[in-house]
Motif scaffolding. Structure first.
Motif, short mmCIF file in Angstrom:
data_model
loop_
_atom_site.label_atom_id
_atom_site.label_comp_id
_atom_site.label_asym_id
_atom_site.label_seq_id
_atom_site.Cartn_x
_atom_site.Cartn_y
_atom_site.Cartn_z
N SER A 168 1.36 -1.12 -0.18
CA SER A 168 0.05 0.26 -0.03
C SER A 168 0.56 1.08 0.12
CB SER A 168 -0.86 0.17 1.45
OG SER A 168 0.24 -0.18 2.25
N VAL A 169 0.50 2.41 -0.97
CA VAL A 169 0.77 3.30 -0.93
C VAL A 169 -0.04 4.17 0.22
CG1 VAL A 169 1.87 5.13 -2.25
CG2 VAL A 169 3.08 3.23 -2.44
N PHE A 170 -0.07 5.21 1.72
CA PHE A 170 -0.77 5.84 1.59
C PHE A 170 0.21 7.15 2.66
CE2 PHE A 170 -4.22 7.36 5.26
CZ PHE A 170 -4.60 8.11 3.86
N VAL A 171 0.32 8.22 2.30
CA VAL A 171 0.77 9.28 2.83
C VAL A 171 -0.50 9.59 3.78
CG1 VAL A 171 2.06 11.35 2.91
CG2 VAL A 171 2.68 10.01 0.89
N ASN A 172 -0.30 8.94 4.75
CA ASN A 172 -1.72 8.73 6.16
C ASN A 172 -1.37 10.57 6.97
OD1 ASN A 172 -3.13 8.38 8.20
ND2 ASN A 172 -1.28 7.65 9.64
N PRO A 173 -2.37 11.19 6.63
CA PRO A 173 -2.35 12.30 7.33
C PRO A 173 -2.65 11.96 8.88
CG PRO A 173 -4.37 12.29 6.22
CD PRO A 173 -3.59 11.42 6.23
N LEU A 174 -2.82 11.38 9.49
CA LEU A 174 -3.39 11.69 10.70
C LEU A 174 -2.04 11.06 11.19
CD1 LEU A 174 -6.51 11.11 12.02
CD2 LEU A 174 -5.68 8.76 12.08
N GLN A 175 -1.06 10.72 11.32
CA GLN A 175 0.33 10.53 11.56
C GLN A 175 1.13 11.35 11.99
OE1 GLN A 175 0.70 6.78 9.44
NE2 GLN A 175 3.14 7.62 9.19
N PHE A 176 1.26 12.86 10.98
CA PHE A 176 1.69 14.03 10.39
C PHE A 176 0.77 14.92 11.55
CE2 PHE A 176 2.55 12.03 6.45
CZ PHE A 176 3.38 12.36 6.65
N GLY A 177 1.75 15.63 12.35
CA GLY A 177 1.82 16.95 13.81
C GLY A 177 0.89 18.16 12.81
N PRO A 178 0.66 19.34 13.28
CA PRO A 178 0.73 20.36 12.43
C PRO A 178 1.52 21.00 12.10
CG PRO A 178 -0.33 20.76 14.76
CD PRO A 178 -0.05 19.19 14.51
N ASN A 179 2.95 20.97 12.88
CA ASN A 179 3.90 21.45 11.79
C ASN A 179 4.89 20.75 11.29
OD1 ASN A 179 2.89 23.62 12.75
ND2 ASN A 179 4.08 23.48 14.92
N GLU A 180 4.32 19.19 10.86
CA GLU A 180 5.26 18.61 9.92
C GLU A 180 5.25 18.52 8.53
OE1 GLU A 180 5.67 15.57 13.90
OE2 GLU A 180 4.34 14.73 12.09
N ASP A 181 5.57 17.47 7.94
CA ASP A 181 5.77 17.54 6.13
C ASP A 181 4.99 16.73 5.42
OD1 ASP A 181 6.71 15.36 7.11
OD2 ASP A 181 8.37 15.49 6.27
N PHE A 182 3.45 16.75 5.89
CA PHE A 182 2.35 16.13 5.28
C PHE A 182 2.12 16.84 4.14
CE2 PHE A 182 -1.81 15.86 4.15
CZ PHE A 182 -1.92 14.92 3.75
N GLU A 183 2.41 17.82 3.62
CA GLU A 183 2.29 18.42 2.96
C GLU A 183 3.04 18.23 1.72
OE1 GLU A 183 -0.45 19.65 1.35
OE2 GLU A 183 -1.86 19.65 3.34
N ARG A 184 4.35 18.51 1.78
CA ARG A 184 5.69 18.50 1.51
C ARG A 184 6.25 17.24 0.95
NH1 ARG A 184 10.89 19.74 3.38
NH2 ARG A 184 11.09 19.21 5.63
N TYR A 185 5.40 16.72 2.16
CA TYR A 185 6.19 14.99 2.34
C TYR A 185 5.92 14.23 0.57
CZ TYR A 185 7.25 9.84 3.42
OH TYR A 185 8.36 8.51 3.79
N PRO A 186 7.69 14.18 0.29
CA PRO A 186 7.37 13.50 -1.10
C PRO A 186 6.83 11.96 -2.20
CG PRO A 186 9.06 12.30 -0.34
CD PRO A 186 8.70 13.52 0.53
N ARG A 187 5.68 12.48 -2.94
CA ARG A 187 5.02 12.25 -3.62
C ARG A 187 5.64 11.42 -4.92
NH1 ARG A 187 2.50 15.07 -0.33
NH2 ARG A 187 0.82 14.09 1.06
#
Lengths: 282, 282
Positions: free
Chosen positions: B54-73
């Motif tokens: 599975s490939v899923f960048v899981n928003p639930l495991q990122f903090g508010p100031n972490e790199d969810f948006e810019r995590y490489p995809r």
């Protein structure tokens, strides 16, 4: 009927059934079985090759001032009743087997719990959802059976199964009642003879509400007032709540529409009784 | 290779494999696959009839100031790599598919999270455990593969599987490294050329610690001091932690004994890198 007390043995037994292609119906209970449970067993018996029943008084779902210690238990009687009604596997682990050390993970219920029993029993549904997550993985059923007397529990389990994608079908079974209308409950044994006489007033109050709705009443507050007044007039119990919500979302309503639940909880001297009816309003 | 984006389709496909008696190995990832992931795929390929990734960048495991948006995809590249290495089913749901509405239930991790990354990333492992609970039910694997680079994650998943009785075997796969010792990570792309040159110092510091232990050092504080000093001397990064715990319990230790983890996290300008070694001390 197989009687199993160890998690490993239960998983092995259920795996074997699944390998044989058998469908499994699961009735999780806290024991002290009554006709409400029997209705669940019968429904499971109709719909599955194998019926598994668990008896486990789950400490995690009792609050510190609740009745965990004195909750009625009679495992021999439970086994007899289960066997009589065709249960194939009777699973009764002890507390140490289910919680050998502090849990490293827990399920927390975030929706559908800030009302009704969830409001007055903080953490109760977290305990229910956590033990069911454990039991579901141990039994791995195709279908799980719950009584609508605990309608909020059914709503919470519906959310648990949906949001965690358990490959399990939830089957909600109508409340079974005594001849005078009192909903069957293991806690009814706590009632004094006088309280037992008053207790059917909960259901009668709900029927009054139902009649009012059928006569066109759509104001939630007015319907709740009817229920409260009836119970106050006919019992010495103290009303914990008498409320109306959408079902199974359990969102507040001003005007009744769609599927709604009218639910009451009443504290007697030695027991807190709950009851509800679910109406589908066109 | 099947490419699936819908939960229902995934459940149906995996159910079919199970009905055929096939064993399923599952590699859950956040994508941007590198050789670390390939090592997981290879191991799963060896041990199972079917490999699901599975490939899923899981928003639930990122903090508010972490790199969810810019995590490489890079889903196309991920599919190519997965196919090359014999993945049978590639599951890449979008956020709306995994979280169509607020979750009514969540998994909360209560042990093994008050140290290391759990300490500086509150809620991170709750998000990991919740999405894995969902994915485990969707895929229903026999074995699940995790890299030991995220050793605390392996410890948390070990607790999740054990305490919730998931019928799944956890397979922990050793960290894959660049030639210069840097642990492979999707986040390595964030490093500036200069930082990239410094980054292998994390592993070198851990190897110094290992050598000291092999030479008889048993004092946890002394070993940590060695690690910190090496990193401070050889990088411009800021040490988030350099700690030693029992493994997988993650309990503090004064004197090293048994299975222990030495773990570090270092903040560079654009990336936070982690690394660890696990030692078995006789």
């Amino acid at each position: 009927m197989m009687v199993i007390t160890k998690i490993k043995d239960m998983q092995t037994a259920m795996q074997q059934y699944r390998r044989e292609g058998k469908t499994i119906g699961f009735v999780p209970t806290m024991g002290y079985l009554h006709e409400g449970h029997v209705a669940l067993i019968k429904k499971a018996r109709e719909e599955n090759d194998i019926v598994a029943l668990s008896v486990f008084v789950n400490p995690l779902q009792f609050g510190p001032n609740e009745d965990f210690e004195r909750y009625p238990r009679d495992l021999e009687r439970d086994q007899r009743i289960a066997k009589e009604h065709g249960v194939d596997v009777f699973f009764s682990p002890d507390v140490k087997e289910m919680y050998p050390h502090p849990l490293s993970v827990q399920v927390v219920v975030k929706e559908r719990v800030d009302v009704l029993c969830g409001k007055s029993r903080p953490g109760h549904f977290d305990g229910v959802a956590t033990v069911l997550t454990k039991l579901f993985h141990i039994v791995m059923p195709d279908r799980a059976y719950f009584g609508l007397k605990d309608a909020q529990q059914v709503a919470v389990v519906d959310g648990l199964i949906r949001d965690f994608h358990f490959p399990i079908q939830l089957v909600a079974v109508p409340t079974v009642r005594e001849e005078d209308g009192l909903a069957k409950s293991s806690r009814n044994v706590y009632l004094s003879p006088e309280e037992r006489k008053e207790a059917p007033a909960l259901y009668k109050a709900l029927l009054q509400a139902k009649a009012a709705v059928e006569n066109g009443e759509r104001n939630a507050e007015a319907v709740c007032a009817l229920v409260k007044q009836y119970i106050q007039t006919h019992t010495h119990g103290e009303i914990d709540y008498a409320e109306i919500y959408s079902y199974p979302d359990l969102k507040p309503l001003e005007t009744l529409a769609g599927k709604v639940i009218i639910a009451v909880a009443v504290r007697f001297a030695n027991a807190r009784l709950i009851d509800n009816i679910i109406l589908d309003i066109a």
